[in-house]
Design an enzyme around this catalytic site. Structure first.
Site, mmCIF file in Angstrom:
data_model
loop_
_atom_site.group_PDB
_atom_site.id
_atom_site.type_symbol
_atom_site.label_atom_id
_atom_site.label_comp_id
_atom_site.label_asym_id
_atom_site.label_seq_id
_atom_site.Cartn_x
_atom_site.Cartn_y
_atom_site.Cartn_z
ATOM 1 N N ASP A 120 49.034 39.063 46.099
ATOM 2 C CA ASP A 120 47.785 37.829 45.309
ATOM 3 C C ASP A 120 46.703 38.173 45.438
ATOM 4 O O ASP A 120 46.565 37.715 46.894
ATOM 5 C CB ASP A 120 48.334 37.153 44.700
ATOM 6 C CG ASP A 120 47.984 36.102 43.640
ATOM 7 O OD1 ASP A 120 47.066 36.533 42.828
ATOM 8 O OD2 ASP A 120 48.496 34.568 44.392
ATOM 9 N N TYR A 122 42.868 36.999 45.165
ATOM 10 C CA TYR A 122 41.869 35.534 44.981
ATOM 11 C C TYR A 122 40.282 35.844 44.390
ATOM 12 O O TYR A 122 39.463 35.470 45.058
ATOM 13 C CB TYR A 122 41.986 34.548 46.163
ATOM 14 C CG TYR A 122 41.193 33.569 46.067
ATOM 15 C CD1 TYR A 122 42.141 32.544 45.645
ATOM 16 C CD2 TYR A 122 40.197 33.239 47.234
ATOM 17 C CE1 TYR A 122 42.028 31.303 46.034
ATOM 18 C CE2 TYR A 122 40.086 31.846 47.854
ATOM 19 C CZ TYR A 122 40.828 30.510 46.362
ATOM 20 O OH TYR A 122 40.526 29.731 46.789
ATOM 21 N N HIS A 127 36.705 29.848 40.389
ATOM 22 C CA HIS A 127 38.135 29.274 40.901
ATOM 23 C C HIS A 127 37.693 29.135 42.962
ATOM 24 O O HIS A 127 38.186 27.592 42.678
ATOM 25 C CB HIS A 127 39.465 30.421 40.587
ATOM 26 C CG HIS A 127 40.830 29.721 41.840
ATOM 27 N ND1 HIS A 127 41.950 28.400 40.840
ATOM 28 C CD2 HIS A 127 41.365 29.805 42.450
ATOM 29 C CE1 HIS A 127 42.456 28.636 41.764
ATOM 30 N NE2 HIS A 127 42.501 29.965 42.685
ATOM 31 N N GLU A 194 47.242 34.438 35.543
ATOM 32 C CA GLU A 194 46.435 35.776 35.887
ATOM 33 C C GLU A 194 46.739 36.663 34.910
ATOM 34 O O GLU A 194 47.545 36.871 34.284
ATOM 35 C CB GLU A 194 47.403 36.096 37.414
ATOM 36 C CG GLU A 194 46.800 34.617 38.607
ATOM 37 C CD GLU A 194 47.430 34.930 40.291
ATOM 38 O OE1 GLU A 194 47.212 36.056 40.226
ATOM 39 O OE2 GLU A 194 47.395 34.033 41.036
ATOM 40 N N ASP A 226 51.622 33.042 38.765
ATOM 41 C CA ASP A 226 51.976 32.449 39.915
ATOM 42 C C ASP A 226 51.873 31.532 40.369
ATOM 43 O O ASP A 226 51.687 29.876 40.674
ATOM 44 C CB ASP A 226 50.726 32.949 40.875
ATOM 45 C CG ASP A 226 50.901 32.621 42.043
ATOM 46 O OD1 ASP A 226 52.271 32.926 42.816
ATOM 47 O OD2 ASP A 226 49.417 32.336 43.335
#
Ligand code: CA
Length: 408
Positions: A120, A122, A127, A194, A226
């Site tokens: 995952d 970022y 965000h 996502e 998520d």
């Protein structure tokens, strides 16, 4: 392009899309299907009738991995052949319509791929900045963020298909007014909007994938939620990062939309300043314009749109994520999922999680008079829809959905 099949004009599953998935019908075992309009095409039937030429152990499998393993050249050819037959009036598909086309409401969808590993990222600047402000008001964006596409390794075993209920996780949380943690169901159940990339080609241990070559390693994209328990996450995340606040469930949409179907919706990556290191440099349009809408559906079946965002906002693109993931020689495998990280945008109400939308739970969002949410409640269903549309062409994902059920 027009099909002889009646496809609703606002369908995500137009003749331009033709995504792949795994479905079952009646007592038949799960198998590979292609979605067109409100129908699912049974690819195992088409193989049996000799309409598509693939090995026997491809369409009758419970996962798409064997199909993906045939390589993009072959999988694209299958998709384009179907497209041609769905357009042509004189089509062999018409002969087998009853045996190979099922109404979508008559099938059950399954997880499309066997997921070996899940990473995952970022990668949304908005965000990372918004969340950073809550945790570190003086230093929202940590020093490495604009140099490294930050990621963590997630849990593959708990990735579930859309429609699977999500049990509210329990764990350690530390109330702000307490010195010590307590054991409790999470009080801060959240989602994260996502996009997940399904890896379509194996790479070797020790090998690096360039940004130029990276997209050849992506079979297609899905919507990805998520699920996150913020209070558990907040207490556990230092020093090693997310663990039980994340790994209880992640949901994906059932239809894998190929990168080829999305090619028409490519768009520029936002300006990157400072310039990334040379191995992250890239050329061409590497972002995708995918509109994403988040709906919260309460127990009494009322739906409220709580966010509208877009995959195009991502600071780090898919090619850069893959180049970074493999720059140390880490290998990728077919069926791995690379999730983008929460997608938040620069405009109001374009944040991809409640943590941001409700400012850490301090300003609950108002759904209607006397009805608000800081975080998700039991009985809430959270649905993310996504599609691209340009020049009258629409290619979409359908949705990824999950209901929160009480802790056991
Ligand atoms: Ca995430």
């Amino acid at each position: 392009m027009n099909s002889w099949l009646n496809i609703p004009s606002d369908s995500d599953f137009s003749i331009y899309n033709l995504p792949f998935g795994i479905f079952s019908i009646g007592r038949k075992s799960p198998r590979m299907g292609v979605r067109i309009g409100d129908f699912v095409i049974d690819m195992e039937q088409l193989r049996k009738f000799g309409l598509i030429e693939v090995p026997r152990n491809v369409c009758n499998q419970a996962y798409l991995n064997n199909f993906i393993n045939l390589g993009k050249k072959k999988t694209n050819a299958v998709r384009l052949q179907l497209q041609e037959w769905l357009i042509k009036e004189k089509s062999p598909l018409k002969r087998y319509f009853k045996e190979a086309f099922y109404p979508i409401e008559s099938v059950k969808m399954h997880l499309p791929v066997k997921v070996g590993d899940y990473t995952d990222f970022y990668s949304s600047l908005e965000h990372a900045t918004n969340v950073g402000k809550m945790f570190r008001p003086d230093n929202p964006l940590v020093a490495n963020w604009k140099y490294i596409p930050i990621a963590y390794h997630g849990r593959a075993s708990s990735i579930v298909v859309s429609g699977t209920p999500v049990v509210r996780p329990k764990g350690q949380i530390k109330p702000a007014d307490s010195l010590n943690p307590v054991f409790s169901p999470t009080k801060e159940m959240d989602f994260e909007v996502e996009i997940g990339a399904i890896i379509g080609k194996n790479s070797l241990l020790g090998e690096n994938i360039s940004t130029e070559d990276a997209e050849n390693y992506i079979f297609g994209l899905v919507l990805f939620n998520d699920w996150s328990a913020r209070d558990i996450q907040r207490w556990e995340y230092q020093p090693l990062g997310p663990f039980l606040g994340k790994n209880f469930a992640s949901s994906i949409s059932p239809w894998v939309v190929t990168l080829e179907a999305l090619a028409h919706f490519r768009t520029a990556t936002p300006v990157q300043d400072p310039l990334p290191l040379p191995y992250l440099a890239f050329e061409g349009k590497r972002n995708f314009d995918i509109k994403l809408a988040v709906n919260l559906i309460t127990k009494d079946k009322k739906a409220y749109t709580i966010s509208n965002t877009n995959f195009r906002y991502m600071y780090w693109n898919l090619a850069q994520q893959i180049a970074h993931h493999t720059i140390n020689g880490c290998n990728l495998k077919i069926g791995d999922i690379i999730a983008s990280g929460t997608i938040s945008g620069p405009i109001p109400d374009s944040s991809g999680c409640l943590l941001e939308l409700s400012i850490g739970g301090k300003q609950p969002i108002v759904l209607e008079n006397n009805l608000e949410r800081a975080f998700l409640e039991d009985g809430d269903t959270l649905t993310i829809g996504g599609f691209s549309e340009k020049d009258g062409i629409r290619v979409g994902f359908g949705e990824v959905s999950g209901e929160i059920v009480a802790s056991r």
